[in-house]
Design a protein around this motif. Structure first.
Motif, PDB file in Angstrom:
ATOM      1  N   THR A  97       0.828  -1.206   0.000  1.00 21.42           N
ATOM      2  CA  THR A  97       0.000   0.000   0.000  1.00 21.42           C
ATOM      3  C   THR A  97       0.865   1.259   0.000  1.00 21.42           C
ATOM      4  O   THR A  97       0.473   2.283  -0.588  1.00 21.42           O
ATOM      5  CB  THR A  97      -0.937   0.014   1.221  1.00 21.42           C
ATOM      6  OG1 THR A  97      -0.166  -0.122   2.426  1.00 21.42           O
ATOM      7  CG2 THR A  97      -1.932  -1.123   1.150  1.00 21.42           C
ATOM      8  N   LEU A  98       2.042   1.183   0.623  1.00 21.71           N
ATOM      9  CA  LEU A  98       2.964   2.318   0.590  1.00 21.71           C
ATOM     10  C   LEU A  98       3.414   2.590  -0.838  1.00 21.71           C
ATOM     11  O   LEU A  98       3.457   3.749  -1.276  1.00 21.71           O
ATOM     12  CB  LEU A  98       4.172   2.048   1.492  1.00 21.71           C
ATOM     13  CG  LEU A  98       5.246   3.144   1.532  1.00 21.71           C
ATOM     14  CD1 LEU A  98       4.673   4.443   2.101  1.00 21.71           C
ATOM     15  CD2 LEU A  98       6.448   2.681   2.368  1.00 21.71           C
ATOM     16  N   GLN A  99       3.739   1.525  -1.584  1.00 27.82           N
ATOM     17  CA  GLN A  99       4.169   1.700  -2.974  1.00 27.82           C
ATOM     18  C   GLN A  99       3.031   2.247  -3.837  1.00 27.82           C
ATOM     19  O   GLN A  99       3.248   3.081  -4.721  1.00 27.82           O
ATOM     20  CB  GLN A  99       4.667   0.371  -3.554  1.00 27.82           C
ATOM     21  CG  GLN A  99       5.771  -0.313  -2.762  1.00 27.82           C
ATOM     22  CD  GLN A  99       6.895   0.635  -2.366  1.00 27.82           C
ATOM     23  OE1 GLN A  99       7.520   1.278  -3.213  1.00 27.82           O
ATOM     24  NE2 GLN A  99       7.150   0.736  -1.065  1.00 27.82           N
ATOM     25  N   LEU A 100       1.804   1.794  -3.585  1.00 33.50           N
ATOM     26  CA  LEU A 100       0.658   2.296  -4.345  1.00 33.50           C
ATOM     27  C   LEU A 100       0.461   3.790  -4.124  1.00 33.50           C
ATOM     28  O   LEU A 100      -0.006   4.501  -5.024  1.00 33.50           O
ATOM     29  CB  LEU A 100      -0.616   1.547  -3.942  1.00 33.50           C
ATOM     30  CG  LEU A 100      -0.779   0.110  -4.440  1.00 33.50           C
ATOM     31  CD1 LEU A 100      -2.108  -0.457  -3.963  1.00 33.50           C
ATOM     32  CD2 LEU A 100      -0.689   0.034  -5.965  1.00 33.50           C
ATOM     33  N   SER A 101       0.814   4.258  -2.944  1.00 32.70           N
ATOM     34  CA  SER A 101       0.601   5.674  -2.630  1.00 32.70           C
ATOM     35  C   SER A 101       1.502   6.590  -3.442  1.00 32.70           C
ATOM     36  O   SER A 101       1.292   7.810  -3.466  1.00 32.70           O
ATOM     37  CB  SER A 101       0.825   5.911  -1.129  1.00 32.70           C
ATOM     38  OG  SER A 101       2.201   5.792  -0.787  1.00 32.70           O
ATOM     39  N   TYR A 102       2.520   6.016  -4.109  1.00 29.57           N
ATOM     40  CA  TYR A 102       3.426   6.828  -4.927  1.00 29.57           C
ATOM     41  C   TYR A 102       2.896   7.048  -6.349  1.00 29.57           C
ATOM     42  O   TYR A 102       3.503   7.798  -7.120  1.00 29.57           O
ATOM     43  CB  TYR A 102       4.796   6.157  -5.054  1.00 29.57           C
ATOM     44  CG  TYR A 102       5.508   5.886  -3.748  1.00 29.57           C
ATOM     45  CD1 TYR A 102       5.463   6.780  -2.690  1.00 29.57           C
ATOM     46  CD2 TYR A 102       6.254   4.719  -3.589  1.00 29.57           C
ATOM     47  CE1 TYR A 102       6.121   6.524  -1.502  1.00 29.57           C
ATOM     48  CE2 TYR A 102       6.921   4.450  -2.407  1.00 29.57           C
ATOM     49  CZ  TYR A 102       6.853   5.354  -1.361  1.00 29.57           C
ATOM     50  OH  TYR A 102       7.520   5.089  -0.203  1.00 29.57           O
TER      51      TYR A 102
END
Length: 256
Positions: free
Chosen positions: A189-194
């Motif tokens: 989810t952290l990577q998706l936030s980029y």
């Protein structure tokens, strides 16, 4: 997950760490950002040329019938090595507020006797394992790529200890899988936030990545720094390395 920081908190940590250091961070990320810029320009030019050639009934190909994948592969390896060195500098900055960035030296930190071969082997093995899992389905490949994502940091924490511990690339990958157990969705989810920032970078023909890359790299580094303050924490170094006997057992039970 209780006891760990949210994506928003990790991003704030990244901004705090970069405050007053943006100039050096941008200089460090100049090379990987230029690689992205060149890649974007190549894609744009290729699309334009192919469109023109398609309209005339001829499509240009390389001599081997490919599209220059070898060059892009080398660019990917080089960019990963540079980004890993930058991540190491960011991790030092997180743990030592007085750390001073040395843009050129930090960007090429991995190109040294201490780091180069192990980091290269980690890159090679994770690429092979991810590819093999990806042959099954896309999702298993993504899951494994996430599970392996902390291997580079783990190697650094082993060799940078006051009492350096030898560790193989395979064991770094194994310990990354162990460390990421229960944290893969949080990382995903952290990577998706980029995605929004990546879109902005693409719309600026890669120029925006000069600032976006340091932000993403710093946030991912903050994720690892937060992660090791779990069961692997050491009060002095922030990392509790496995003993050689444990490493041996990890290797014997290795499951890529």
């Amino acid at each position: 997950m209780s006891g760990y920081k949210t994506s928003a908190e990790l991003k704030q940590d990244a901004k705090d760490m970069l405050r007053g250091r943006w100039k050096d961070a941008v200089l460090m990320n100049l090379i990987p950002s230029l690689i992205v810029l060149v890649a974007v320009l190549v894609v744009v030019v290729t699309v334009v040329v192919l469109s023109e050639m398609w309209s005339t009934g001829t499509v240009p190909m390389d001599d081997d019938g490919g599209g220059g994948g070898g060059n892009s592969g080398l660019g990917g390896i080089f960019s990963t090595l540079i980004t890993t060195g930058i991540s190491y500098a960011f991790l030092d900055a997180y743990r030592n507020h007085d750390y001073t960035f040395r843009p050129l030296k930090d960007a090429f930190r991995v190109f040294s006797k201490q780091y180069f071969l192990p980091v290269f082997f980690i890159y090679f093995l994770t690429s092979v394992f991810t590819f093999l899992w990806g042959l099954l389905l896309v999702i298993p490949g993504i899951i494994k790529a996430i599970a392996y994502s902390q291997a580079y940091f783990i190697y650094k924490d082993y060799v940078d200890r006051p009492d350096p511990q030898p560790i193989s690339a395979l064991n770094c990958i194994t310990e990354s899988r162990m460390l990421m157990d229960g944290h893969k969705m949080r990382y995903f989810t952290l990577q998706l936030s980029y995605l929004g920032w990546i879109l902005v970078g693409a719309l600026t023909l890669g120029i925006g990545f000069l600032w976006i890359n340091p932000y993403i790299t710093a946030t991912n580094t903050a994720f690892y720094n937060d992660l090791v303050h779990g069961p692997f924490v050491d009060s002095d170094t922030g990392w509790e390395a496995s003993t050689p006997s444990q490493n041996d057992r990890d290797f014997e039970n290795f499951d890529f």
